[in-house]
Design an enzyme around this catalytic site. Structure first.
Site, PDB file in Angstrom:
ATOM      1  N   GLY A  76       8.207  -9.011   9.736  1.00  0.00           N
ATOM      2  CA  GLY A  76       6.973  -9.249  10.481  1.00  0.00           C
ATOM      3  C   GLY A  76       5.877  -9.762   9.566  1.00  0.00           C
ATOM      4  O   GLY A  76       5.917  -9.556   8.360  1.00  0.00           O
TER       5      GLY A  76
ATOM      6  N   SER B 158       1.220  -3.272   1.105  1.00  0.00           N
ATOM      7  CA  SER B 158       2.596  -3.607   1.424  1.00  0.00           C
ATOM      8  C   SER B 158       2.947  -3.090   2.809  1.00  0.00           C
ATOM      9  O   SER B 158       2.207  -2.324   3.416  1.00  0.00           O
ATOM     10  CB  SER B 158       3.538  -3.019   0.388  1.00  0.00           C
ATOM     11  OG  SER B 158       3.728  -1.639   0.640  1.00  0.00           O
ATOM     12  N   LYS B 159       4.091  -3.553   3.261  1.00  0.00           N
ATOM     13  CA  LYS B 159       4.482  -3.243   4.626  1.00  0.00           C
ATOM     14  C   LYS B 159       4.686  -1.753   4.872  1.00  0.00           C
ATOM     15  O   LYS B 159       4.583  -1.281   5.986  1.00  0.00           O
ATOM     16  CB  LYS B 159       5.755  -4.023   4.962  1.00  0.00           C
ATOM     17  CG  LYS B 159       5.486  -5.514   4.949  1.00  0.00           C
ATOM     18  CD  LYS B 159       6.703  -6.362   5.205  1.00  0.00           C
ATOM     19  CE  LYS B 159       6.292  -7.837   5.234  1.00  0.00           C
ATOM     20  NZ  LYS B 159       7.429  -8.727   5.495  1.00  0.00           N
ATOM     21  N   ARG B 160       4.949  -1.028   3.846  1.00  0.00           N
ATOM     22  CA  ARG B 160       5.187   0.393   4.023  1.00  0.00           C
ATOM     23  C   ARG B 160       3.908   1.227   4.062  1.00  0.00           C
ATOM     24  O   ARG B 160       3.935   2.401   4.421  1.00  0.00           O
ATOM     25  CB  ARG B 160       6.078   0.928   2.889  1.00  0.00           C
ATOM     26  CG  ARG B 160       7.529   0.605   3.100  1.00  0.00           C
ATOM     27  CD  ARG B 160       8.394   1.085   1.952  1.00  0.00           C
ATOM     28  NE  ARG B 160       9.743   0.545   2.070  1.00  0.00           N
ATOM     29  CZ  ARG B 160      10.684   1.057   2.853  1.00  0.00           C
ATOM     30  NH1 ARG B 160      10.433   2.141   3.551  1.00  0.00           N
ATOM     31  NH2 ARG B 160      11.878   0.502   2.918  1.00  0.00           N
ATOM     32  N   ASP B 161       2.807   0.612   3.652  1.00  0.00           N
ATOM     33  CA  ASP B 161       1.566   1.382   3.568  1.00  0.00           C
ATOM     34  C   ASP B 161       1.042   1.833   4.914  1.00  0.00           C
ATOM     35  O   ASP B 161       0.352   2.840   5.019  1.00  0.00           O
ATOM     36  CB  ASP B 161       0.480   0.569   2.857  1.00  0.00           C
ATOM     37  CG  ASP B 161       0.792   0.408   1.382  1.00  0.00           C
ATOM     38  OD1 ASP B 161       1.365   1.342   0.804  1.00  0.00           O
ATOM     39  OD2 ASP B 161       0.481  -0.654   0.819  1.00  0.00           O
TER      40      ASP B 161
END
Length: 510
Positions: free
Chosen positions: A14, A263-266
């Site tokens: 995404g 980042s995407k995990r944040d």
RNA sequence: GGCGCGUUGGUCAAGGGGUUAAGACGCCUCCCUUUCACGGAGGAAUCACGGGUUCGAAUCCCGUACGUGCUACCA
């Protein structure tokens, strides 16, 4: 010269904040000058390709109202717009570089390269790279005889093409954001240009594509700044120096809590979205985006634009058109900014307040429908929206703030039970009678009749107005009480007062 | 480690030699509204540090510290 800029994401997942902002800055820059905004899909890493990611990119740009003029889906005069479809050309360009002596074949396996690094480490070198210092010790067409090289290739031995970077060269360029840049080639390694699968690496692909597509400005995130000299060298070796695009590197969007780029995990970790829209990630699972959390695209885009740029006037709320008009790449910051979710929500609140109820309708209606509210009377729905919108920060707040218009709420009687008296009960019973007999039902009349009667009965307005609110709304919130009564209508208003009194008596009766 | 980029309040930031160092978010106080919100009035920064240059530096130069990026057959 009309600019042609490109947003070139790789379809690996995404789009997150940073990616969309890069797209936005590209769009704003080019549209201000009447240029083209191009979407190019950089799918050269077959191992990282993620199903659905490309469609997500189109949807996302559409949602943000910044659709590309040319794209893989839409086509355009400079196809292909997907790098994988240009595969044969990259190989040809790589070979051209070999012929001109600016690149070479390398046959080293990953293990051999690791061994090299180990050796360099032991020698105490600080530069553990495959480059001018070490290439003559490796297995490549520089160290092998032409015959041997040819043989290996014919045998189908896996190999890559590497750029032969000459040391001690100074590369200068003007970055539209960072200013004058000057770097030496000493610390750049012999970048792989063509991978063993004959797909290009980013470095070869950007240069070939940007040139082929007549891109005038190459804008990207700051993480690309250190490799820009490689790209410039490539332009030079291809003889395209005079057709080189201008570069600009945008600052990074950083984690709110301190280290590193967002980042995407944040998102999950810190409790806010990082994706523009919902993304079903193979690894992370389904992750909601700004859209699903109730952000308006206007606000999302506005917030993004102000992350690393402003027009210097202090103005913060901009429509897309205003952004196009005001955007100036020279005012883009050269330092990163921590993402602030509270501020993002503020932008949404501002936009909800700014848009009219009619404009908000398409965004709010689906939420009401999902709750199974009766929305047949659009005029009434519009009135409700305009009445409560200033107290809604995110779209779902509309449910909380206006649900009582559609369904009779559970009354928080404890808010009024303590001060409830027989006199008050009589007052409300009389109000029911009085209002029952009114033949018109409008705000001012309701207000004056209520206040006059309160005064008559020696009540301070607030002593009875507050209970009325709670009876109608269920709690202590919401717009003006008489507006609520007006929209609720006579029957429902009186019904709520009536049943409220009963509930109150039951509760106090024990 | 090497190379690059950066550093103004908790956060986003204006400002580019002489300012009382804008504004916004968030936070706090008050006013308005006898709800909540909106709106309004206030409160909180010696501009990372150290050296220069200058009559004068947040603004220019150098160094240090810190942050951040790159250093993959990922982009």
């Amino acid at each position: 010269m009309v600019p042609r800029v490109r947003f070139a994401p790789s379809p690996t997942g995404g789009l997150h904040l940073g990616g969309v902002r890069t797209a936005l800055f590209n769009y704003l820059f080019t549209k201000k000058q009447g240029g083209q905004f191009i979407l190019r899909v950089e799918d050269t890493d077959q191992t990282r390709y993620v199903e659905g990611a490309e469609d997500y990119i189109y949807d996302c740009l559409d949602w943000c109202r910044i659709p590309p003029d040319e794209s893989p889906k839409k086509g355009g005069p400079y196809a292909p717009y997907r790098q994988s479809e240009r595969k044969p050309q990259y190989k040809a360009f790589a070979e051209k570089l070999i012929q001109s002596g600016h690149a070479y074949y390398a046959f080293d396996t990953p293990e051999e390269i690791e061994a090299l690094r180990q050796k360099l480490r032991e020698e105490g070198r600080d530069n553990l790279q495959y480059g001018h210092q070490s290439r003559m010790r490796m297995k490549n067409s520089l160290t092998l005889t032409p015959e041997k090289t040819k043989h290996l290739i014919e045998q189908g031995v896996p190999h890559v093409v590497r750029l032969k970077v000459e040391p001690a060269q100074t590369v200068r360029f003007t970055d539209l954001v960072k200013g004058e840049m000057e770097m030496t080639t000493d610390s750049v390694d012999d970048k792989v240009l063509l991978k063993a699968d004959e797909m290009p690496t980013y470095h070869l692909a950007v240069v070939v594509d940007d040139h082929a597509m007549k891109i005038t400005h190459t804008f990207r995130g700051e993480e690309w700044l250190p490799s820009t000299p490689v790209h410039i060298l490539l332009y030079k070796y291809f003889g395209w120096e005079n057709e080189m695009p201008q570069f600009a590197h945008f600052p990074l969007i950083l984690k709110p809590d301190g280290n590193g780029k967002l980042s995407k995990r944040d998102g999950e970790r810190l409790g806010f979205p990082v994706f523009a829209m919902e993304w079903n990630d193979p690894k992370l699972g389904k992750v909601l985006g700004f859209r699903e959390l109730g952000f308006l695209p206007e606000a999302f885009v506005n917030m993004l634009a102000l992350l690393g740029w402003n027009d210097g006037s202090g103005k913060e709320v901009f429509s897309l058109d205003e952004l196009v008009n005001a955007f100036d790449i020279n005012r883009v910051h050269s330092h990163g900014a921590k993402f602030d979710y509270e501020k993002a929500k503020w932008f949404n609140h501002e936009w909800i307040k700014k848009l009219t109820a009619a404009e908000l309708m398409p965004s709010v209606l689906p939420l009401y429908e999902k709750e199974k509210y009766n929305v047949d009377d659009r005029k009434k729905v519009e009135e409700i929206i305009s009445l409560v919108k200033e107290r809604c920060t995110l779209l779902p707040d509309f449910i909380e703030q206006s649900g009582f218009f559609f369904t009779r709420p559970k009354v928080q009687i404890d808010l009024i039970s303590e001060k409830w008296t027989n006199e008050k009960e009589e007052f409300f019973n009389s109000i029911i009678e009085k209002w029952e007999q009114m033949n018109s039902w409008e705000h001012d009349l309701l207000e004056s009749s209520f206040k006059d009667f309160a005064r008559e009965q020696k009540f301070k307005t607030g002593e009875v107005l507050f209970p009325l609110r709670v009876l109608l709304v269920g709690g202590k919130f919401g717009p003006g009480v008489f507006d609520i009564a007006r929209i609720l209508g006579k029957e429902e208003t009186l019904g709520r007062i009536h049943s409220g009194i009963r509930v109150l008596n039951d509760a106090l009766g024990e």
